[in-house]
Design a protein around this motif. Structure first.
Motif, PDB file in Angstrom:
ATOM      1  N   LYS A 124      41.589  40.586  51.515  1.00 55.07           N
ATOM      2  CA  LYS A 124      42.596  40.112  52.386  1.00 55.07           C
ATOM      3  C   LYS A 124      42.611  40.549  53.843  1.00 55.07           C
ATOM      4  N   ASP A 125      41.688  41.482  54.086  1.00 51.91           N
ATOM      5  CA  ASP A 125      41.159  42.027  55.556  1.00 51.91           C
ATOM      6  C   ASP A 125      40.173  40.915  56.264  1.00 51.91           C
ATOM      7  N   GLY A 126      39.731  39.912  55.355  1.00 52.78           N
ATOM      8  CA  GLY A 126      38.739  38.857  55.839  1.00 52.78           C
ATOM      9  C   GLY A 126      37.420  39.451  55.185  1.00 52.78           C
ATOM     10  N   LYS A 127      37.156  40.388  54.829  1.00 54.87           N
ATOM     11  CA  LYS A 127      35.885  40.916  54.390  1.00 54.87           C
ATOM     12  C   LYS A 127      35.447  40.409  53.074  1.00 54.87           C
ATOM     13  N   ARG A 128      34.246  40.586  52.626  1.00 56.36           N
ATOM     14  CA  ARG A 128      33.898  39.973  51.358  1.00 56.36           C
ATOM     15  C   ARG A 128      33.216  40.894  50.638  1.00 56.36           C
ATOM     16  N   ARG A 129      32.957  40.559  49.296  1.00 55.90           N
ATOM     17  CA  ARG A 129      32.239  41.442  48.511  1.00 55.90           C
ATOM     18  C   ARG A 129      31.662  40.428  47.480  1.00 55.90           C
ATOM     19  N   GLY A 130      30.268  40.534  47.508  1.00 56.69           N
ATOM     20  CA  GLY A 130      29.242  39.466  46.620  1.00 56.69           C
ATOM     21  C   GLY A 130      28.907  40.197  45.391  1.00 56.69           C
ATOM     22  N   PHE A 131      29.082  39.509  44.338  1.00 57.37           N
ATOM     23  CA  PHE A 131      28.790  39.844  42.871  1.00 57.37           C
ATOM     24  C   PHE A 131      27.979  38.854  42.221  1.00 57.37           C
ATOM     25  N   SER A 132      26.796  39.119  41.504  1.00 57.47           N
ATOM     26  CA  SER A 132      26.201  38.097  40.978  1.00 57.47           C
ATOM     27  C   SER A 132      27.123  37.534  39.562  1.00 57.47           C
ATOM     28  N   LEU A 133      26.795  36.353  39.211  1.00 57.29           N
ATOM     29  CA  LEU A 133      27.568  35.662  37.968  1.00 57.29           C
ATOM     30  C   LEU A 133      26.648  36.277  36.880  1.00 57.29           C
ATOM     31  N   ALA A 134      27.193  36.664  35.648  1.00 57.30           N
ATOM     32  CA  ALA A 134      26.628  37.318  34.787  1.00 57.30           C
ATOM     33  C   ALA A 134      26.498  36.508  33.358  1.00 57.30           C
ATOM     34  N   ASN A 135      27.170  35.172  33.407  1.00 56.36           N
ATOM     35  CA  ASN A 135      27.271  34.250  32.392  1.00 56.36           C
ATOM     36  C   ASN A 135      26.631  33.078  32.900  1.00 56.36           C
ATOM     37  N   ALA A 136      26.133  32.177  31.984  1.00 49.39           N
ATOM     38  CA  ALA A 136      25.533  31.097  31.959  1.00 49.39           C
ATOM     39  C   ALA A 136      26.483  29.767  32.495  1.00 49.39           C
ATOM     40  N   PRO A 137      25.890  28.938  33.273  1.00 50.35           N
ATOM     41  CA  PRO A 137      26.818  27.925  33.736  1.00 50.35           C
ATOM     42  C   PRO A 137      27.406  27.056  32.847  1.00 50.35           C
ATOM     43  N   PHE A 138      27.055  26.851  31.469  1.00 51.42           N
ATOM     44  CA  PHE A 138      27.722  26.041  30.636  1.00 51.42           C
ATOM     45  C   PHE A 138      28.897  26.694  30.027  1.00 51.42           C
ATOM     46  N   ASN A 139      29.012  28.008  30.286  1.00 55.09           N
ATOM     47  CA  ASN A 139      30.363  28.769  29.956  1.00 55.09           C
ATOM     48  C   ASN A 139      31.113  29.013  31.278  1.00 55.09           C
ATOM     49  N   ASP A 140      31.578  27.698  31.653  1.00 56.24           N
ATOM     50  CA  ASP A 140      32.172  27.807  33.323  1.00 56.24           C
ATOM     51  C   ASP A 140      33.628  27.989  33.340  1.00 56.24           C
ATOM     52  N   GLN A 141      34.158  28.216  32.159  1.00 53.70           N
ATOM     53  CA  GLN A 141      35.775  28.370  32.319  1.00 53.70           C
ATOM     54  C   GLN A 141      36.083  29.671  32.726  1.00 53.70           C
ATOM     55  N   PHE A 142      35.146  30.671  32.528  1.00 49.63           N
ATOM     56  CA  PHE A 142      35.234  31.957  32.828  1.00 49.63           C
ATOM     57  C   PHE A 142      34.090  32.463  33.711  1.00 49.63           C
ATOM     58  N   LEU A 143      34.283  33.373  34.776  1.00 53.46           N
ATOM     59  CA  LEU A 143      33.341  33.829  35.603  1.00 53.46           C
ATOM     60  C   LEU A 143      33.082  35.426  35.145  1.00 53.46           C
ATOM     61  N   GLU A 144      31.898  35.985  34.617  1.00 56.14           N
ATOM     62  CA  GLU A 144      31.640  37.262  34.394  1.00 56.14           C
ATOM     63  C   GLU A 144      31.062  37.994  35.472  1.00 56.14           C
ATOM     64  N   LEU A 145      31.564  38.892  35.934  1.00 52.70           N
ATOM     65  CA  LEU A 145      30.932  40.039  37.010  1.00 52.70           C
ATOM     66  C   LEU A 145      30.732  41.264  36.338  1.00 52.70           C
ATOM     67  N   HIS A 146      29.606  42.228  36.679  1.00 57.85           N
ATOM     68  CA  HIS A 146      29.415  43.525  36.512  1.00 57.85           C
ATOM     69  C   HIS A 146      29.505  44.173  37.569  1.00 57.85           C
ATOM     70  N   ILE A 147      30.500  44.910  37.797  1.00 56.13           N
ATOM     71  CA  ILE A 147      30.650  45.861  39.041  1.00 56.13           C
ATOM     72  C   ILE A 147      30.313  47.228  38.769  1.00 56.13           C
ATOM     73  N   ARG A 148      29.458  47.847  39.473  1.00 59.08           N
ATOM     74  CA  ARG A 148      29.228  49.183  39.520  1.00 59.08           C
ATOM     75  C   ARG A 148      30.234  50.024  40.500  1.00 59.08           C
TER      76      ARG A 148
END
Length: 346
Positions: free
Chosen positions: A143-167
């Motif tokens: 909301k403050d205009g900043k961003r946080r980038g996270f890799s997509l951990a699932n394959a593109p064929f399963n694109d209804q959901f997006l899976e992220l691994h956040i440390r």
């Protein structure tokens, strides 16, 4: 002042203003220069300056090693033009044309994979899909205009959901929110897909090397390859501190049992007595070169913290890996997260 930039071998040209980075200028004019973090860390935007001169008025890139500069490399996300330029960026003209979208998503599931790793599953609107390539990442728009980038951990064929691994990063605003406050069904906004870290077509065997949550984009790549039929050797190396950090170890071992072309080498840098570890120890990139002292016949994909990626790049190039066969995603922290981490240290 305006300078002409020519990209080889594609022949693309564009104009760069004195008050913008070379990367910004290229993207603004439709030239698909590769990039990742856009913060001078990951090195995905690196190109060789064949003629002309650049400088870094927007900040020195942290990921630019001395050996890179000696070979004429420049990080285009931080570099400004001081003259007309000719740069070598072989991937320009070969990048796939995928639309970058800003979309609302809903938190579908929060699942702890380890004490400090959260699996965040995001659900896209019913009428939307995010077309992406295995290995790419998304930005979560705060909301403050900043961003946080996270890799997509699932394959593109399963694109209804997006899976992220956040440390969980001590002092990190967003990761504190994920671990302590975020609830399922919460609404977020994302932008993606982003980055130039994705699988390329190749007949060569692959080495995938991840550090910590650098496993996430490699997981997406492996899922994609397994779905397509894994028919060439793929060697996965996963470097972590202790056994508990191998947060999907059982999943990977189940893959290995079903796919004879897949091998898996977990490497612990600080095994604990309770781990009773009999496997490989030390730095994960050293395990790779011990097993593959000659790397010219492989494609290598790296993802994880910048020190690991930089050490691996140096070692692998020294062991014969052509630069064109090396792909990497360096997980940098945002500047405000780095500051918070420093403030929390004794």
């Amino acid at each position: 002042m305006t300078f002409k930039v020519t990209v080889q071998p594609s022949g693309h040209t564009f104009l760069a203003e004195a008050n913008e980075t070379v990367l910004e200028a290229g993207l603004r004019q439709g030239v698909a220069l590769p990039y990742g973090c856009r913060g001078g860390v990951c090195g995905s935007c690196a190109a060789t300056v064949l003629s002309g001169q650049v400088h870094y008025p927007f900040g020195e890139p942290q990921g630019l090693a001395p050996y890179d500069e000696e070979r004429g490399k420049a990080f285009l996300c931080m570099a400004g033009a001081l003259s007309d330029l000719v740069i070598d960026s072989p991937r320009v003209g070969t990048e796939p044309d995928i639309e970058i979208k800003a979309l609302p998503v809903r938190v579908e599931k929060l699942r702890k994979l380890a004490d400090d790793v959260m699996e965040l599953t995001l659900k896209l609107p019913a009428s939307e899909r995010l077309r992406f390539l295995a290995g790419q990442y998304i930005d979560i728009l705060l909301k403050d205009g900043k961003r946080r980038g996270f890799s997509l951990a699932n394959a593109p064929f399963n694109d209804q959901f997006l899976e992220l691994h956040i440390r969980h990063v001590p002092g990190g605003y967003f990761t504190n929110h994920v671990f302590n406050e975020m609830k399922e069904k919460a609404l977020l906004r994302i932008e993606g897909p982003l980055g130039s870290f994705y699988l390329r077509e190749s007949e060569r065997p692959l080495i995938l090397m991840g550090g910590g949550t650098g496993f996430a984009p490699l997981k997406g790549m492996l899922e994609q390859m397994m779905a397509q039929g894994l028919e060439k050797p793929v060697h996965l190396y996963w470097g972590v501190r202790a056994k508990a950090d191998l947060y999907m170890d059982n999943v990977v071992r189940s893959w290995v049992s079903r796919h004879p072309h897949l091998t898996y080498v977990p490497v612990l840098s600080e095994p604990q007595p309770e781990d009773q570890w009999l496997g490989r120890t030390g730095w994960v990139h050293e395990a790779v070169v011990a097993d593959f002292p000659a790397l010219s016949g492989h494609d290598v994909y790296l993802s994880g913290p910048p020190p690991m990626v930089n050490a691996a790049k140096t070692a692998f190039l020294a062991h014969g890996l052509p630069e064109a066969q090396l792909f990497y995603d360096s997980f940098e922290f945002s500047p405000d997260t780095l500051k918070a981490m420093q403030e929390t240290q004794p």
